[in-house]
Structure formats: C-alpha cells, structure tokens
Design a protein around this motif. Structure first.
Motif, mmCIF file in Angstrom:
data_model
loop_
_atom_site.group_PDB
_atom_site.id
_atom_site.type_symbol
_atom_site.label_atom_id
_atom_site.label_comp_id
_atom_site.label_asym_id
_atom_site.label_seq_id
_atom_site.Cartn_x
_atom_site.Cartn_y
_atom_site.Cartn_z
ATOM 1 N N GLY A 65 0.837 -1.195 0.000
ATOM 2 C CA GLY A 65 0.000 0.000 0.000
ATOM 3 C C GLY A 65 0.872 1.246 0.000
ATOM 4 N N LEU A 66 0.540 2.211 -0.821
ATOM 5 C CA LEU A 66 1.344 3.438 -0.886
ATOM 6 C C LEU A 66 1.229 4.274 0.385
ATOM 7 C CD1 LEU A 66 1.023 4.579 -4.608
ATOM 8 C CD2 LEU A 66 2.911 3.392 -3.467
ATOM 9 N N ASN A 67 0.285 3.930 1.247
ATOM 10 C CA ASN A 67 0.187 4.616 2.533
ATOM 11 C C ASN A 67 1.049 3.926 3.591
ATOM 12 O OD1 ASN A 67 -1.362 2.325 2.731
ATOM 13 N ND2 ASN A 67 -3.133 3.325 3.651
ATOM 14 N N GLN A 68 1.841 2.916 3.192
ATOM 15 C CA GLN A 68 2.691 2.161 4.116
ATOM 16 C C GLN A 68 4.172 2.304 3.789
ATOM 17 O OE1 GLN A 68 0.894 -1.617 3.142
ATOM 18 N NE2 GLN A 68 -0.213 -1.646 5.081
ATOM 19 N N VAL A 69 4.526 3.240 2.948
ATOM 20 C CA VAL A 69 5.912 3.379 2.488
ATOM 21 C C VAL A 69 6.415 4.792 2.783
ATOM 22 C CG1 VAL A 69 5.711 1.607 0.687
ATOM 23 C CG2 VAL A 69 5.072 3.950 0.158
ATOM 24 N N ILE A 70 7.669 5.042 2.453
ATOM 25 C CA ILE A 70 8.221 6.388 2.658
ATOM 26 C C ILE A 70 7.456 7.394 1.803
ATOM 27 C CG2 ILE A 70 10.531 5.582 3.338
ATOM 28 C CD1 ILE A 70 11.467 6.217 0.446
ATOM 29 N N ALA A 71 7.450 8.625 2.241
ATOM 30 C CA ALA A 71 6.699 9.688 1.559
ATOM 31 C C ALA A 71 7.131 9.850 0.102
ATOM 32 C CB ALA A 71 6.859 11.006 2.311
ATOM 33 N N GLY A 72 8.410 9.643 -0.182
ATOM 34 C CA GLY A 72 8.897 9.747 -1.559
ATOM 35 C C GLY A 72 8.244 8.741 -2.490
ATOM 36 N N TRP A 73 7.933 7.558 -1.972
ATOM 37 C CA TRP A 73 7.222 6.557 -2.773
ATOM 38 C C TRP A 73 5.742 6.893 -2.875
ATOM 39 C CZ3 TRP A 73 7.832 0.835 -3.736
ATOM 40 C CH2 TRP A 73 9.111 0.538 -4.203
ATOM 41 N N THR A 74 5.145 7.304 -1.777
ATOM 42 C CA THR A 74 3.718 7.637 -1.800
ATOM 43 C C THR A 74 3.453 8.680 -2.874
ATOM 44 O OG1 THR A 74 3.511 7.159 0.557
ATOM 45 C CG2 THR A 74 1.774 8.497 -0.430
ATOM 46 N N GLU A 75 4.294 9.707 -2.907
ATOM 47 C CA GLU A 75 4.147 10.748 -3.921
ATOM 48 C C GLU A 75 4.602 10.268 -5.294
ATOM 49 O OE1 GLU A 75 5.979 15.098 -5.179
ATOM 50 O OE2 GLU A 75 6.300 14.397 -3.121
ATOM 51 N N GLY A 76 5.786 9.668 -5.350
ATOM 52 C CA GLY A 76 6.429 9.352 -6.629
ATOM 53 C C GLY A 76 5.732 8.302 -7.458
ATOM 54 N N ILE A 77 5.288 7.225 -6.834
ATOM 55 C CA ILE A 77 4.622 6.156 -7.594
ATOM 56 C C ILE A 77 3.328 6.675 -8.214
ATOM 57 C CG2 ILE A 77 3.565 3.856 -7.446
ATOM 58 C CD1 ILE A 77 6.644 3.836 -7.200
#
Length: 153
Positions: A98-110
């Motif tokens: 889940g993109l809400n379970q990763v670093i902020a750079g991934w949440t935004e970047g993916i």
C-alpha cells in the motif's frame, strides 16, 4: 581536586552531548538538493522537481490505471545510493504494498506513474528515512529508485 575532576568531566560530557545533537539535527534539505541536482546533471537525466523536493524521471508513461496516494500497488524496483551502491531490490515480479505504508517519496512518486510505467525517483532524506540511520541506510541519504509500476490493485 575532586571538584576539578568532576567539573572537567562535566564539561567534556556536555560538549560531547552538544556535538551529538548537532550531528543528529543537521538539516539535509539543502545538501540533498545540491547532491540531486549534481546527480541529474552528471547522468543527463530529464528530471522534474515536485514542490516537496522529490525528483522524478518518467521513462515509460504506462497506459493503465494511474496510482494514487492510497493505492495498493505491485512495483518492481531497485534502490541505491547516489554512488550506485544498491541497498535493496525486488525480483522481476515486484512487491505488493500500500502506498500509505511506504516512505513519503514513494507515496508521492509512484502516483506519477500509470500501470506499465517506469522511471526513476530521487528521494531526498526528508521524504525517505530522515536524518537518522535506518536499517543500513545512513541518515541524510538521498535514495534513488528505479521503479516499474506493474499494477494498481
């Protein structure tokens, strides 16, 4: 004599404690920005800088569903430092997360990619693991991720 030794020990303890706080409280934002810009230039990347300080390169836009910040996605990736040393990578099938379970750079970047899309994320420390060491990643590190968004689940 006892008081002199105690005073000397106290001064030494306080000065060491102040040095430690200074190292832990370093603001890496400006340093990371300069390091990322140099990396982009050295590697002839056409990178876009977001308002948060994340840099991203879309190599393949993709044609499927676009990820959003709370999407559950399957992503194949390789993570490394600016010097090229790899710290983590998935296999070709990727990982589902889940993109809400990763670093902020991934949440935004993916979320800049559609299914089938690929590219590079250059994540400054404040969008990664911050200024403290984390699982073998030195505090203040810029993280580079080559990513392929396999699916938005």
């Amino acid at each position: 004599m006892k008081n002199t030794l105690f005073a000397l020990a106290l001064v030494l303890f306080i000065s060491c404690d102040n040095e430690k706080k200074t190292e832990e409280d370093i603001d890496y934002t400006a340093k990371n920005e300069a390091d990322i810009q140099a990396y982009v230039e050295e590697n002839n990347l056409t990178a876009v800088r977001s308002n948060s300080g994340l840099y991203y390169v879309i190599e393949e836009e993709g044609t499927g569903t676009q990820a959003v910040a709370n999407s559950n996605v399957t992503v194949a990736y390789k993570g490394y430092f600016l010097n090229g040393a790899v710290f983590d990578q998935s296999d070709a099938e990727g990982i589902t997360i889940g993109l809400n379970q990763v670093i902020a750079g991934w949440t935004e970047g993916i979320a800049y990619f559609k299914e089938g899309g690929s590219g590079i994320l250059l994540v400054p420390a404040h969008l990664g693991y911050g200024s403290r060491d984390y699982n073998g990643i030195p505090g203040g590190s810029v993280l580079v991720f080559e990513v392929t968004l396999i699916s938005v689940n």
